[in-house]
Scaffold this active site. Sequence first.
Site, short mmCIF file in Angstrom:
data_model
loop_
_atom_site.label_atom_id
_atom_site.label_comp_id
_atom_site.label_asym_id
_atom_site.label_seq_id
_atom_site.Cartn_x
_atom_site.Cartn_y
_atom_site.Cartn_z
N ASN A 8 1.84 -9.05 -2.00
CA ASN A 8 2.25 -7.71 -2.01
C ASN A 8 3.63 -7.53 -2.71
OD1 ASN A 8 2.82 -4.77 -1.79
ND2 ASN A 8 3.07 -4.99 0.27
N TRP A 9 3.70 -7.11 -4.04
CA TRP A 9 4.96 -7.32 -4.72
C TRP A 9 5.90 -6.05 -4.63
CZ3 TRP A 9 3.26 -9.71 -10.21
CH2 TRP A 9 3.33 -10.92 -10.00
N LYS A 10 5.37 -5.09 -3.68
CA LYS A 10 6.01 -3.95 -3.38
C LYS A 10 6.59 -3.25 -4.66
CE LYS A 10 6.79 -5.73 1.22
NZ LYS A 10 7.31 -5.40 2.63
N HIS A 96 -0.79 0.46 4.21
CA HIS A 96 0.43 -0.49 4.69
C HIS A 96 1.34 0.39 5.44
CE1 HIS A 96 4.10 -2.78 4.08
NE2 HIS A 96 3.10 -3.91 3.65
N GLU A 169 -0.72 -6.65 10.43
CA GLU A 169 0.74 -6.79 9.94
C GLU A 169 1.73 -6.19 11.33
OE1 GLU A 169 1.38 -7.71 5.79
OE2 GLU A 169 1.19 -5.38 5.90
N GLY A 175 9.20 -8.24 6.59
CA GLY A 175 10.54 -8.25 6.07
C GLY A 175 11.70 -8.57 7.04
N SER A 214 6.21 -11.89 7.49
CA SER A 214 7.31 -12.99 7.38
C SER A 214 6.54 -14.31 7.01
CB SER A 214 8.19 -13.02 8.42
OG SER A 214 9.07 -11.91 8.20
N GLY A 235 4.79 -10.49 1.41
CA GLY A 235 5.50 -9.62 0.88
C GLY A 235 6.42 -10.70 0.10
N GLY A 236 7.87 -10.97 0.96
CA GLY A 236 8.79 -11.33 0.10
C GLY A 236 8.63 -12.99 -0.49
C1 PEP Z 1 4.11 -7.00 3.54
O1 PEP Z 1 4.86 -6.06 3.04
O2 PEP Z 1 2.89 -6.88 3.70
C2 PEP Z 1 4.63 -8.19 4.40
C3 PEP Z 1 3.96 -8.74 5.10
O3 PEP Z 1 5.88 -8.22 4.06
P1 PEP Z 1 6.84 -9.86 4.48
O4 PEP Z 1 5.94 -10.93 4.05
O5 PEP Z 1 8.11 -9.82 3.48
O6 PEP Z 1 7.14 -9.72 5.71
#
Ligand code: PEP
Length: 250
Positions: A8-10, A96, A169, A175, A214, A235-236
């Site tokens: 997920n590149w947001k 999300h 999640e 994040g 994370s 995400g990140g």
């Molecule tokens: C997400 O945005 O779905 C996510 C899991 O982010 P991160 O991996 O950065 O916690």
Amino acid sequence: MKLLMAANWKMHKTRADAAATLSRLVAALSGMPADREVAVFTPFTALSACADALGESPRIGLGGQNCYPAQEGAFTGECSPAMLRDVGCTWVLTGHSERRAIFGESAAFVGQKTAFALASGLKIVLCIGETLEERDSGQLAAVLERQMREGLAGVGDDMPAPVLSLAYEPVWAIGTGRVAGPKEILEAHALARAFLEKRFPAQGKAMRILYGGSVKPENAGEIIRLDNVNGVLVGGASLQAESFSRIVLA
Ligand code: PEP
């Protein structure tokens, strides 16, 4: 069942950066084992460039991070499932926690999107998860149950497994660098599996439940080997091809 490894590149990346990252990812995943499948959810503006970069790569799918539950119309700022398909998407994210918390999306609205996008031919990753406050006040099961019930309200009980996945999640792990531990992941995923098996008697066993929050190259291997974990939503650590490919191959 293939593990679904999703990025997920947001709200990150220009078209050029997105296409270059995807090209590097395709190269890094050329030897990907047969039990893995990848989906990359990019910003709307990068989808076309990413579709070009992917070409005919059948094991990496492209997805939108959001959609509106209508074919077309006066919905300023929105994007329909048909438009996502037109630009090369096969996937879309719904529910999300950032959409729920920042944009005020209700569980019922998430359900409308999920049902409409499925009926429009897109595959879904429906995100669910509790806040720390909800967890600490003993509401984990009730929150997840409501998000699943309302998020899947308009979905036929004969939905084929490959087109519908959940992502657990926990909001407090997104994040933040704080990963849910095995005990917390096992508990939530068991609740999700029990719900799916009841709601989809024929296919619920085979629907994928991803973990998100994370995830990093260092912890992905342990997470995907837990019971009822059938992939990850990242995400990140998905923003660089090098770290996301290490997660995919974990
Ligand atoms: C997400 O945005 O779905 C996510 C899991 O982010 P991160 O991996 O950065 O916690």
